[in-house]
Design a protein around this motif. Structure first.
Motif, PDB file in Angstrom:
ATOM      1  N   THR A 446      33.817   5.759   5.969  1.00 24.23           N
ATOM      2  CA  THR A 446      34.103   4.341   5.146  1.00 24.23           C
ATOM      3  C   THR A 446      33.594   3.107   6.110  1.00 24.23           C
ATOM      4  OG1 THR A 446      35.875   5.146   4.116  1.00 24.23           O
ATOM      5  CG2 THR A 446      35.853   2.639   4.263  1.00 24.23           C
ATOM      6  N   ALA A 447      34.004   3.512   7.454  1.00 22.08           N
ATOM      7  CA  ALA A 447      33.529   2.336   8.518  1.00 22.08           C
ATOM      8  C   ALA A 447      32.013   2.277   8.866  1.00 22.08           C
ATOM      9  CB  ALA A 447      34.399   2.776   9.725  1.00 22.08           C
ATOM     10  N   ALA A 454      24.970  -7.597  12.142  1.00 23.84           N
ATOM     11  CA  ALA A 454      24.777  -8.439  13.217  1.00 23.84           C
ATOM     12  C   ALA A 454      25.744  -8.137  14.497  1.00 23.84           C
ATOM     13  CB  ALA A 454      25.512  -9.870  12.821  1.00 23.84           C
ATOM     14  N   THR A 455      26.777  -7.390  14.381  1.00 24.86           N
ATOM     15  CA  THR A 455      27.661  -6.851  15.494  1.00 24.86           C
ATOM     16  C   THR A 455      27.612  -5.514  15.554  1.00 24.86           C
ATOM     17  OG1 THR A 455      29.544  -6.542  13.923  1.00 24.86           O
ATOM     18  CG2 THR A 455      29.364  -8.760  15.097  1.00 24.86           C
ATOM     19  N   GLY A 456      27.050  -4.671  14.759  1.00 25.87           N
ATOM     20  CA  GLY A 456      26.869  -3.403  14.711  1.00 25.87           C
ATOM     21  C   GLY A 456      28.216  -2.630  14.701  1.00 25.87           C
ATOM     22  N   ARG A 472      31.197   1.920  16.330  1.00 26.22           N
ATOM     23  CA  ARG A 472      30.152   1.215  16.997  1.00 26.22           C
ATOM     24  C   ARG A 472      28.899   2.180  17.530  1.00 26.22           C
ATOM     25  NH1 ARG A 472      28.561  -0.473  21.940  1.00 26.22           N
ATOM     26  NH2 ARG A 472      30.256   0.735  22.915  1.00 26.22           N
ATOM     27  N   HIS A 473      27.759   1.756  17.306  1.00 19.57           N
ATOM     28  CA  HIS A 473      26.576   2.816  17.837  1.00 19.57           C
ATOM     29  C   HIS A 473      26.410   2.462  19.354  1.00 19.57           C
ATOM     30  CE1 HIS A 473      22.257   3.973  18.389  1.00 19.57           C
ATOM     31  NE2 HIS A 473      22.858   4.835  17.549  1.00 19.57           N
ATOM     32  N   GLY A 474      26.103   3.639  20.142  1.00 20.60           N
ATOM     33  CA  GLY A 474      26.097   3.485  21.377  1.00 20.60           C
ATOM     34  C   GLY A 474      25.206   2.573  21.928  1.00 20.60           C
ATOM     35  N   ARG A 480      21.098  -4.126  15.856  1.00 26.51           N
ATOM     36  CA  ARG A 480      20.230  -4.624  14.465  1.00 26.51           C
ATOM     37  C   ARG A 480      18.996  -3.722  14.396  1.00 26.51           C
ATOM     38  NH1 ARG A 480      20.260  -9.726  12.216  1.00 26.51           N
ATOM     39  NH2 ARG A 480      21.614 -10.424  13.680  1.00 26.51           N
ATOM     40  N   ALA A 481      18.341  -3.356  15.482  1.00 29.28           N
ATOM     41  CA  ALA A 481      17.176  -2.520  15.265  1.00 29.28           C
ATOM     42  C   ALA A 481      17.763  -1.190  14.759  1.00 29.28           C
ATOM     43  CB  ALA A 481      16.534  -2.492  16.665  1.00 29.28           C
TER      44      ALA A 481
END
Length: 513
Positions: A446-447, A454-456, A472-474, A480-481
């Motif tokens: 879900t997350a 904008a924040t990842g 959150r991505h590493g 954004r990319a």
């Protein structure tokens, strides 16, 4: 001399025709146009079409209106006698339209100004809040004192017409105060006192009146009566006849009407403060308002606590009976609850019914004696009249409580297993049991679906536990990319699991910062 015509005999329906049009759009257009012209009349004697259109927008009428439509509306108001044009015959005539340019300036007629002012006052007064201004009697005394002072030759009589106009203002204020006070009393007597807004507003009005009237009676009323006595010695008609010379009236008939109207107003003001006048009656009503307020409070209590919900009353009685330590105490509670209505217990027992207890209850010393019997069957509620054994729901209640305790224990266990000390990798959760892992991965899924570009960061809630999951991505690449390219993988995920209480505390700190 012609007798003055009473105001209610001079009401002409044509003066109010614009405000009673059946078409809502046309009525709003004409009403807004009259409001705009009234505001313009305070800024100049007349206004051109451009000024009228601009003022229409400023008063809140934003519908598109062409120049021709505006002229047609003004012509309609001119036919009703509310608006009049001002023609400039010296304006150069360039073409055919130049003939129309000569009547570009418009203004309200005197009747139009009075009609618009009357409608505005009526609308505003109908929507105004209940008012009870302080020191109203002092203002009445000051007005009468000003009339007596300006009547002296050394003071000059030029201010008398304005002072006499203030008499009408004082009478209007007295009428509003009296009507508002009696309205507050009537609402407490007749309206629904369980309405918090209505009860609070009218209660505050009455309390304010009770606070003001004793002070006004002791301090202001004596001064008003003294000033009225001094004015009576001078003479109402003598004062008004002295003031008419400075009223700016030329016609003798208008002067006579003006005199009669002002004399009547002074007599009306004096009648308010007579021995049995309205002010004395108002003060007497304020004394009775204490009882009215107490009755309203009692009705409010009865409606909310005793008569609003019969089922809640019986539920409270059942709880009280259940909390008693013995049968004797329970019978006493039952007698206290039903001792005033012996007819409720006039029932014929069934032959096969097992009577558990039977005793004579004494709720209070009176001539009624009530026999209380506790039975194991219902006596009311069924259409057939046949009694039914009261169902025993102890097993169902215990099962529901056990299920609730098990659910609470499960939520505490999952919360303890999933909460992390900070951001961790996915490998931190190795070794979780199947139930906790299933709940965690559902929340992570879900997350991921809710990641903000904008924040990842994405947030999900774990079903069955009081925790939130932040994903959150590493830091290997910008959020954004990565999100744009769809390169977010589970290998580089950073996960933080925190309890809902901690999340709320962080939100509070963030808001304060």
């Amino acid at each position: 001399m012609e007798q003055p015509r009473l105001w209610w005999q001079s009401v002409y329906p044509s003066d109010w025709a614009v405000f009673s049009l059946s078409d809502d759009l046309s009525r709003e257009r004409y009403t807004a146009l009259l409001a705009a012209l009234e505001e313009l009349s305070t800024r100049g004697p007349m206004a051109n079409l451009e000024e009228v259109a601009s003022r229409l927008r400023s008063v809140g009428f934003h519908d598109p209106l062409s120049e021709q439509d505006l002229r047609n509306a003004l012509d309609r108001l001119k036919d009703d006698g509310l608006v009049e044009p001002f023609r400039d015959y010296t304006a150069p005539v360039r073409d055919y339209q130049g003939l129309v340019v000569r009547q570009e300036a418009w203004a309200l007629t005197r009747r139009g100004r009075n009609v618009v002012a009357a409608v505005r006052a009526a609308v505003v007064d109908a929507r105004r809040a209940l008012q009870l201004p302080s020191r109203l009697l002092d203002s009445v005394a000051a007005t009468i004192s000003g009339i007596i002072a300006h009547f002296r030759p050394e003071e000059g009589h030029g201010l008398l017409p304005m002072d006499l106009d203030d008499v009408r203002t004082r009478i209007d204020e007295l009428q509003r105060v009296t009507a508002d006070f009696y309205t507050a009393l009537a609402r407490l007597v007749q309206a629904d006192v369980t309405d918090d807004t209505l009860f609070g507003e009218n209660r505050d009005r009455i309390i304010e009146a009770l606070r003001q009237f004793p002070r006004e009676y002791e301090r202001g009323l004596a001064r008003v009566e003294h000033q009225l006595e001094n004015l009576r010695k001078v003479g109402h008609r003598h004062v008004v006849e002295t003031a008419v010379a400075h009223a700016g009236l030329i016609d003798a008939r208008d002067q006579q009407h003006w005199i009669e109207e002002r004399v009547r107003r002074l007599s009306d003001l004096e009648a308010w403060f007579a021995t049995d006048g309205t002010v004395q009656q108002l003060i007497s009503s304020a004394s009775g308002a204490v009882y009215t307020l107490l009755v309203a409070i009692d009705r409010r209590y009865s409606a909310r606590r005793r008569g609003s919900d019969l089922g809640a009353d019986f539920h409270a009685l059942a709880q009280s009976l259940h909390q008693q330590t013995g049968d004797e105490d329970a019978r006493r509670v039952h007698a206290a609850a039903f001792g005033d209505w012996p007819a409720w217990h006039a029932v014929v027992p069934l032959a096969e019914e097992d009577v558990a207890h039977g005793t004579e209850a004494a709720a209070k010393p009176d001539r009624h004696r009530i026999e209380v019997t506790l039975r194991e069957h219902e006596r009311q509620g069924r259409a057939s009249g046949r009694p039914r054994r009261v169902p025993d729901i102890t097993v169902q209640r215990d099962a529901a409580l056990a299920q609730a305790r098990a659910e609470a224990e499960r939520r505490r266990r999952l919360t303890a297993l999933l909460v992390t000390p900070g951001e961790v990798a996915l490998g931190h959760f190795d070794g979780l049991d199947a139930e906790a892992a299933d709940a965690l991965f559902r929340a992570v899924e879900t997350a991921l679906a809710r990641v903000d570009p904008a924040t990842g960061v994405g947030v999900g809630r774990v079903d069955g536990a009081d925790v939130l999951v932040e994903v959150r991505h590493g830091a290997a690449c910008t959020a954004r990319a990565e999100l744009a390219e769809g390169a977010l993988t589970t290998r580089d995920l950073r996960i933080r699991v925190l309890s809902t209480e901690s999340a709320q505390a962080e939100d509070t700190v963030r808001d304060i910062a």
